[in-house]
Design a protein around this motif. Structure first.
Motif, PDB file in Angstrom:
ATOM      1  N   MET A   1       0.843  -1.175   0.000  1.00  0.00           N
ATOM      2  CA  MET A   1       0.000   0.000   0.000  1.00  0.00           C
ATOM      3  C   MET A   1       0.890   1.241   0.000  1.00  0.00           C
ATOM      4  SD  MET A   1      -3.150   1.337   0.273  1.00  0.00           S
ATOM      5  CE  MET A   1      -4.019  -0.186   0.496  1.00  0.00           C
ATOM      6  N   THR A   3       2.210   4.945   0.657  1.00  0.00           N
ATOM      7  CA  THR A   3       2.016   5.876   1.768  1.00  0.00           C
ATOM      8  C   THR A   3       2.429   7.275   1.331  1.00  0.00           C
ATOM      9  OG1 THR A   3       4.222   5.428   2.634  1.00  0.00           O
ATOM     10  CG2 THR A   3       2.411   4.117   3.533  1.00  0.00           C
ATOM     11  N   ARG A  24     -12.870  -0.875   0.763  1.00  0.00           N
ATOM     12  CA  ARG A  24     -11.830  -1.016   1.780  1.00  0.00           C
ATOM     13  C   ARG A  24     -10.510  -0.421   1.292  1.00  0.00           C
ATOM     14  NH1 ARG A  24      -9.428  -6.554   4.196  1.00  0.00           N
ATOM     15  NH2 ARG A  24      -8.350  -5.654   5.958  1.00  0.00           N
ATOM     16  N   ARG A  25     -10.158  -0.730   0.054  1.00  0.00           N
ATOM     17  CA  ARG A  25      -8.928  -0.186  -0.540  1.00  0.00           C
ATOM     18  C   ARG A  25      -9.030   1.340  -0.657  1.00  0.00           C
ATOM     19  NH1 ARG A  25      -4.016  -1.864  -1.604  1.00  0.00           N
ATOM     20  NH2 ARG A  25      -4.495  -3.528  -3.022  1.00  0.00           N
ATOM     21  N   GLN A  27     -10.671   3.361   1.253  1.00  0.00           N
ATOM     22  CA  GLN A  27     -10.481   3.920   2.591  1.00  0.00           C
ATOM     23  C   GLN A  27      -9.011   3.869   3.005  1.00  0.00           C
ATOM     24  OE1 GLN A  27     -13.655   1.406   4.281  1.00  0.00           O
ATOM     25  NE2 GLN A  27     -14.374   3.279   5.273  1.00  0.00           N
ATOM     26  N   GLN A  28      -8.337   2.775   2.688  1.00  0.00           N
ATOM     27  CA  GLN A  28      -6.920   2.648   3.022  1.00  0.00           C
ATOM     28  C   GLN A  28      -6.094   3.684   2.266  1.00  0.00           C
ATOM     29  OE1 GLN A  28      -6.374  -1.457   1.923  1.00  0.00           O
ATOM     30  NE2 GLN A  28      -6.650  -2.194   4.023  1.00  0.00           N
ATOM     31  N   ALA A  31      -6.614   7.081   3.768  1.00  0.00           N
ATOM     32  CA  ALA A  31      -5.868   7.214   5.025  1.00  0.00           C
ATOM     33  C   ALA A  31      -4.389   7.514   4.791  1.00  0.00           C
ATOM     34  CB  ALA A  31      -6.023   5.941   5.855  1.00  0.00           C
ATOM     35  N   ASN A  32      -3.889   7.177   3.608  1.00  0.00           N
ATOM     36  CA  ASN A  32      -2.473   7.401   3.295  1.00  0.00           C
ATOM     37  C   ASN A  32      -2.209   8.697   2.534  1.00  0.00           C
ATOM     38  OD1 ASN A  32      -1.157   5.158   4.513  1.00  0.00           O
ATOM     39  ND2 ASN A  32      -2.126   3.861   2.976  1.00  0.00           N
ATOM     40  N   GLU A  56     -19.273   3.709   7.449  1.00  0.00           N
ATOM     41  CA  GLU A  56     -17.917   3.762   6.951  1.00  0.00           C
ATOM     42  C   GLU A  56     -17.591   5.134   6.364  1.00  0.00           C
ATOM     43  OE1 GLU A  56     -20.032   1.316   6.504  1.00  0.00           O
ATOM     44  OE2 GLU A  56     -19.024  -0.510   7.109  1.00  0.00           O
TER      45      GLU A  56
END
Length: 112
Positions: A1, A3, A24-25, A27-28, A31-32, A56
């Protein structure tokens, strides 16, 4: 993932994940992004709410991360809070919008 994504690249990757339904991806990836732009915030929150994932879509970290918001982001978070039947969340968004000068407190002005 990846960053520390630059905002413009993060937006494109979040969109790509949303387009294939990989929430989900998305959201990940979100977050980065150290400082996501309001368009990316709105896009993610709206997509999750529209797809029936309002819980979510509500990001407490949105405020904690100091993300600068626009009216569209406030509206998207309020819609997600409403869709999740989170009355306190709607009130929090409303109060924050007043504090940030996005809206005025019309209930106080009407004498209610």
């Amino acid at each position: 993932m990846p960053t520390n994504l630059p905002s413009h690249l993060g937006h494109r990757l979040v969109n790509a994940a949303l387009n294939v339904g990989d929430f989900r991806r998305a959201q990940q990836l979100f977050a980065n992004i150290p400082q996501p732009d309001p368009t990316t915030c709105y896009t993610l929150i709206s997509a999750l709410t529209t797809c029936g994932l309002p819980h979510e879509a509500i990001y407490a970290s949105l405020w904690a991360r100091g993300i600068k918001t626009q009216n569209s982001v406030f509206l998207a978070v309020a819609k997600a809070s409403g869709a999740s039947r989170d009355v306190l969340g709607v009130k929090e968004v409303h109060d924050k919008a007043i504090r940030c000068g996005m809206i005025s407190d019309v209930s106080g002005a009407s004498g209610v």
